[in-house]
Motif scaffolding. Structure first.
Motif, PDB file in Angstrom:
ATOM      1  N   GLN A  98      43.463  31.298  36.752  1.00  0.00           N
ATOM      2  CA  GLN A  98      43.498  32.707  36.363  1.00  0.00           C
ATOM      3  C   GLN A  98      42.363  33.450  37.050  1.00  0.00           C
ATOM      4  O   GLN A  98      41.222  32.981  37.074  1.00  0.00           O
ATOM      5  CB  GLN A  98      43.373  32.863  34.847  1.00  0.00           C
ATOM      6  N   HIS A 129      48.344  37.711  40.600  1.00  0.00           N
ATOM      7  CA  HIS A 129      48.812  36.344  40.360  1.00  0.00           C
ATOM      8  C   HIS A 129      50.175  36.096  40.999  1.00  0.00           C
ATOM      9  O   HIS A 129      50.474  34.967  41.419  1.00  0.00           O
ATOM     10  CB  HIS A 129      48.850  36.070  38.856  1.00  0.00           C
ATOM     11  N   PHE A 144      50.591  34.062  34.288  1.00  0.00           N
ATOM     12  CA  PHE A 144      49.875  35.327  34.131  1.00  0.00           C
ATOM     13  C   PHE A 144      50.614  36.484  34.810  1.00  0.00           C
ATOM     14  O   PHE A 144      50.050  37.550  35.020  1.00  0.00           O
ATOM     15  CB  PHE A 144      48.457  35.201  34.687  1.00  0.00           C
TER      16      PHE A 144
END
Length: 568
Positions: free
Chosen positions: A402, A364, A185
């Protein structure tokens, strides 16, 4: 029914045995042993089913019973098979990591309460080959190597406990790999390089976690799902965390970190002229480890390249890079400093090398970086400091990990009132979270019922906090959050902090230590606005509190802020 006289005659002439005679003809010990083996077999199958189906069932009673029954060898082999099964089913690292932690539980049970503390070093060279296999993705080979090495550590309680530490260490390797799935991500684009010598500077607020903290911590965050509500804040009227970077002519890395804020306090300067200077980037206590990890994880340089550092820098960026970082917050503040600083450093490096990024990618990227740095931790800190205002971060119970962020659109009047009622107190105690994280992860892997229930309540409280429409309701969520933190990590409330909180109770609607607790900053939601003087008076009149201080706090709506480029 006996239908004829022949049947009745046969019945009368049949050989009859009394119960006593039956017992004399059976092998009672063998019968009981067979039943016991069947019981333990059923127990091992229950262990396998629980682990592979990711069920929140505590297996410690099964482990203790197996050890008492002398079945520890078969149980450890069952756990080995369950760990390897992940490799056959697509390398489910979450299941395998829990299996390794369960093996550690069994080894500790075998030690019988002797052998020393379970928390401790796990760096014996004999276990290195297994660790290397796991780090390279060879799950089956790594689990087999662990089992082979385990055979040499079963003779004494102290060896059993040390073996348990190494199994936990192996589980941490897999846990890091699971969290590093967040790398997918991270997305950056390449734009035009800024001029050599032009500083790219960013600054960030700190964060206050209102509710849900600990639910963002791996593996809880991807096995149960996480939700954290927090707010970005300025401390003493400024964003206390920052970084800047620029390209320089010399093909090297110049890394400078300031303590006590930029331009004050002390600084540490490190010059990297070759790739060997970056090899300790994964050792969190090495000088400049965070800045080195940023250089590696941002793609500034590649440690696996055959080209030397200077060649890489000249070839890709046309020169070296100078990177500075600073924080005006004390060590162990509980305000998310290290993760937010990592995000600021990444943003500065991206900008000085002409790359574009999103805040989502930064969030991330920090998760990924902290696994490389081996400091672990969750995602709520960078969410709190990189995204402005009040927001909720969430993660689902799945891999890849995520994080999704929802900024809350709260009425301006409520935000102004909230700011007027917030107070920040430094307790004078440095937060000591050395073993807090390890203990929480261990308890979660064991699925202690209290831990599972509390993890559920953390998420519920975060969502309720996000919906709070009054200060009193928010205060209840703060108090509940602090009680939940203490359940997650017993011992996170020092005696002096407890005294401080009890003294302040009449003034507040809710209060909590920031972050994991143990020290650092205490934040208060007061009953009346502008209560700094009242808070100071109460604390000054309370003996035994130590060197505390009260600080102003303001909501920050912007989060990570990019300053205009400049030369100096």
């Amino acid at each position: 029914m006996l239908d004829s006289w022949r049947d009745r005659l046969g019945w009368r002439e049949a050989w009859r045995l009394s119960l006593k005679e039956v017992l004399m003809l059976t092998h009672q010990e063998a019968e009981l042993q067979q039943r016991e083996e069947l019981l333990f077999l059923a127990g091992r199958r229950r262990v396998t089913d629980t682990l592979t189906s990711r069920t929140d069932v505590c297996l410690l009673p099964c482990f203790r019973a197996a050890v008492l029954g002398g079945q520890q060898g078969a149980l450890l082999e069952t756990l080995d098979r369950s760990s390897k099964q992940g490799a056959e089913l697509g390398a489910d690292l979450g299941v395998a990591a829990r299996c390794l932690s369960c093996s550690a539980d069994v080894l500790v049970c075998m030690a019988g309460g002797r052998g020393g503390l379970r928390s401790g070093p796990a760096a014996n060279e004999a276990w290195s080959p297994a660790y290397t296999m796991l780090e390279k993705g060879n799950l089956r080979g790594g689990v087999h190597a662990l089992a082979m090495q385990r055979q040499h550590w079963l003779s004494r309680p102290d060896l059993l406990v040390r073996a348990a530490r190494h199994y936990e260490g192996a589980g941490q390797v897999l846990l890091r790999q699971a969290v590093m799935s967040s790398q997918r991500f991270i997305s950056t684009g390449q734009g035009e390089l800024p001029p050599i010598g032009e500083w790219q500077e960013v600054e960030c607020p700190a964060r206050l976690d209102l509710a849900g903290g600990w639910s963002d911590t791996p593996p809880i965050t991807f096995e149960h799902g996480g939700s954290v509500t927090n707010v970005a804040v300025k401390v003493n009227g400024k964003r206390p965390i920052g970084a800047r970077a620029r390209r320089i002519v010399e093909p090297r890395l110049l890394l400078v970190s300031y303590s006590g804020g930029r331009g004050s306090g002390s600084s540490t300067e490190i010059v990297c002229d070759n790739l060997d200077d970056l090899k300790d980037h994964c050792q969190p206590h090495a000088p400049g480890a965070l800045l080195k990890a940023v250089c590696v994880c941002s793609g500034l340089v590649s440690l696996t390249s055959q080209h030397p550092l200077g060649h890489q820098l000249m070839e890709r960026w046309g020169g070296g890079v100078e990177l500075h970082s600073w924080s005006e917050l004390p060590t162990g503040s509980g305000l998310g400093t290290s993760s937010i600083l990592a995000g600021a450093l990444l943003a500065a490096v991206y900008r000085c090398t002409g790359r574009t990024y999103s805040t989502d990618s930064l969030i991330h990227a920090v998760l990924y970086l902290e696994q490389i740095l081996t400091t672990g931790g969750g995602w709520q800190d960078q969410v709190g400091g990189l995204v402005g205002g009040v927001k909720v971060g969430r993660s689902k119970a799945s891999l890849p990990l995520q994080v999704e962020v929802e900024s809350l659109s709260l009425p301006e009047e409520f935000l102004v009132t909230l700011e007027q009622h917030l107070q920040l107190v430094y307790t004078g105690k440095t937060r000591l979270a050395r073993n807090l994280l390890q203990d929480v992860v261990r308890s979660w892997y064991s699925r202690l019922p209290s831990m599972v229930q509390n993890a559920q309540q953390l998420v519920f409280n975060s969502e309720e906090s996000a919906q709070a429409c009054s200060l009193s309701k928010l205060g209840e969520c703060l108090d509940r959050s602090w009680q939940q933190k203490k359940l997650m990590a017993p011992g996170c409330e020092p005696a002096s902090v407890r005294t401080m909180m009890e003294a302040l109770r009449p003034l507040v609607l809710g209060q909590s230590l920031a972050g994991a607790g143990g020290g650092g900053f205490l934040y208060l939601l007061t009953r009346e606005p502008q209560q700094r003087d009242a808070v100071l008076q109460v604390l000054n009149n309370t003996p035994g509190l130590g060197n505390f201080s009260v600080h102003s706090v303001e909501l920050d709506k912007d989060g990570l802020t990019v300053l205009p480029p400049y030369f100096s």
